[in-house]
Every structure is written in structure tokens, then in C-alpha cells.
Design an enzyme around this catalytic site. Structure first.
Site, PDB file in Angstrom:
ATOM      1  N   SER A 277       0.971  -1.626   0.253  1.00  0.00           N
ATOM      2  CA  SER A 277       0.685   0.380   0.063  1.00  0.00           C
ATOM      3  C   SER A 277       0.799   1.458  -0.170  1.00  0.00           C
ATOM      4  O   SER A 277       1.730   0.866   0.507  1.00  0.00           O
ATOM      5  CB  SER A 277      -1.021   0.352   1.151  1.00  0.00           C
ATOM      6  OG  SER A 277      -0.921   1.197   0.691  1.00  0.00           O
TER       7      SER A 277
ATOM      8  N   TYR B 250      -2.514  -0.601   9.648  1.00  0.00           N
ATOM      9  CA  TYR B 250      -2.909  -1.359   7.971  1.00  0.00           C
ATOM     10  C   TYR B 250      -1.702  -0.498   7.398  1.00  0.00           C
ATOM     11  O   TYR B 250      -0.880  -0.947   7.493  1.00  0.00           O
ATOM     12  CB  TYR B 250      -3.650  -0.173   7.424  1.00  0.00           C
ATOM     13  CG  TYR B 250      -3.731  -0.510   6.075  1.00  0.00           C
ATOM     14  CD1 TYR B 250      -4.495  -1.604   6.363  1.00  0.00           C
ATOM     15  CD2 TYR B 250      -3.710   0.324   4.939  1.00  0.00           C
ATOM     16  CE1 TYR B 250      -4.648  -2.026   4.154  1.00  0.00           C
ATOM     17  CE2 TYR B 250      -3.848  -0.270   3.312  1.00  0.00           C
ATOM     18  CZ  TYR B 250      -4.450  -1.696   3.465  1.00  0.00           C
ATOM     19  OH  TYR B 250      -4.038  -1.777   2.041  1.00  0.00           O
TER      20      TYR B 250
END
Length: 259
Positions: free
Chosen positions: A151, A164
Site C-alpha cells: 500500500s 494498516y
């Protein structure tokens, strides 16, 4: 040599076995389909049986070899069981794609241990355990490809990265450690780094038209990503063509990261 023969020798996955976690939706589904259509026998791992069946039925209808394993990657026991069940279908894999993930991002002040532990288990520990299960065998056979989906939050904090972002940063470090350990034996380990992609994992942001438009404007292409944007990069990293590419973060983000 014809161009078709040349390209086949570079990119064909005929005779290879691939395991794709999170392969029943979003980026994982697109990658599973790309690897299968490039010739690999693909085992898709995910939780929801109905989505798994739809994915595999679509691939087999196209003449691909595909199967599914329903598993919960939120526990170590679930991950280990998934690995063993996946290997029993078509044999030990040559390609492992870790695309399964959870996107739980409460504000940092509200981030509790349950969210932290779940995020780290699914996003980081599961790829580690599956790598430990399959990586040594790949090294013994002299060929392997490990691909993690990470990500932008592995590189920069925005839209409440929270646990995350930490998990994805750790996943990129894991890829480098795996590359260091196994690349001398023919096993490459890399990550694909998306920008903002319209997938079920990003449903929270996808429901805000202003944020979606702002994210698209931040790219160089003027649009947000789609799962199919990852097909070519995944086939490249899974194939013989990428033999000298390892320990790298390959950005598939429309220029998001450099704009």
C-alpha cells in the site's frame, strides 16, 4: 524464433502452480485470473465460499486450471491449514501471491489491541507463515516467486494509516528479508504497491465522491486504479522474465506516489 514463441518463453506460466490469497475479490481476483490465463494452475484462498466458487467457475469456464480453499487467515492455525490444503490441490506452488488483507483504520487514539492484532495477523503474519511454508521448497527446486500486495501507506501516512500502514510497511520489509534469504536460490520476492483502487477493501473511501475525485486528481493518469491494472505486473513478477528483479517495491499507481 517467432514473436509468440519468444513472449511465451519469457512470460508463460505453463506448468507452474500459483497460490493467491484474497483471490476471490479485488486485486487478488484480477491477479488470480491473470496467472491462470497465463498458464498457471491457481489455488485461490479466501473466506467467503460463494465468491470463491464464482471466481473458480469463471476461470474453469475459460479453460483454466483453478481450485479454491476457504480459510480464515486471522489465526495462525487457519493460515497453516490453508497452506497445507492449498499445496494438496495441484502440488507445491511455484508462485505465492499474498493479497488478502483487512483495512481496519480507526483513529490512532481509538486503535485498540484487537484491531492491531487482527491487522497484523492477516496483513503481515499470514504472509510470513505462508512464505515460511513455501519459500524453502521453492529454493530447493530452484525457482519461486513471492509477490506481496502492499500500500501507499507503507511509504507515507495519510487517511488514517493506523495499524494498516504499519502492517504494510512491515510487509515490504518482509519481502526484502525473504529476497535476501532465497534469491540466491532462484526465488524472487517483491511487492506490488497500489494507489487508490476501487475494490471492496476500500469501500469506505469509495463511498465519498469528493475523496475519490481528489485521489484521482493526485495521479498522473487522472484516474484511480482498477483491479485489472495489476494483471500485467503480476504475470511479469511471476514469470521467468523477472529473474533479476527482487527485493523491490513496484508501484502500480498511475503516478500517485510521484505526483
Amino acid at each position: 524464433m517467432t514473436s509468440q514463441t519468444y513472449l511465451s518463453e519469457l512470460f508463460s506460466l505453463d506448468g507452474r502452480v500459483a497460490v493467491v490469497t484474497g483471490g476471490s475479490s479485488g486485486i487478488g481476483r484480477a491477479i488470480a485470473g491473470a496467472l491462470a490465463r497465463a498458464g498457471a494452475s491457481v489455488v485461490v484462498i479466501a473466506r467467503r465460499e460463494a465468491e470463491l466458487v464464482r471466481t473458480v467457475d469463471e476461470l474453469t469456464a475459460d479453460g483454466c486450471r483453478a481450485a479454491w480453499v476457504s480459510a480464515d487467515l486471522a489465526t495462525s492455525e487457519g493460515v497453516r491449514a490453508a497452506g497445507e490444503e492449498a499445496a494438496a490441490v495441484f502440488g507445491e506452488p511455484d508462485v505465492l501471491v499474498n493479497s488478502a488483507g483487512v483495512n481496519l483504520r480507526p483513529p490512532m487514539g481509538e486503535l485498540d489491541e484487537e484491531v492491531w492484532d487482527t491487522t497484523m495477523t492477516v496483513n503481515l503474519k499470514a504472509p510470513y507463515l505462508l512464505g515460511r511454508r513455501f519459500g524453502p521448497g521453492m529454493a530447493e527446486r530452484g525457482f519461486g516467486r513471492i509477490i506481496h500486495i502492499t500500500s501507499q501507506q507503507a511509504h507515507r501516512a495519510f487517511v488514517q494509516s493506523g495499524a494498516y500502514g504499519v502492517s504494510k510497511g512491515g510487509l515490504e520489509s518482509l519481502a526484502r528479508s525473504q529476497a535476501e534469504a532465497w534469491s540466491p536460490y532462484g526465488v524472487t520476492c517483491n511487492t506490488l504497491v497500489p494507489g487508490f483502487v476501487m475494490t471492496p477493501l476500500n469501500v469506505r473511501l469509495s463511498q465519498d465522491p469528493e475523496k475519490v475525485a481528489a485521489l484521482a486528481a493526485r495521479t498522473m493518469t487522472g484516474r484511480n486504479g482498477l483491479p485489472e491494472d495489476f494483471a500485467g505486473a503480476a504475470v511479469f513478477l511471476a514469470s521467468r522474465a523477472s529473474a533479476y528483479v527482487t527485493g523491490q517495491s513496484v508501484f502500480v499507481d498511475g503516478g500517485f506516489s510521484v505526483h
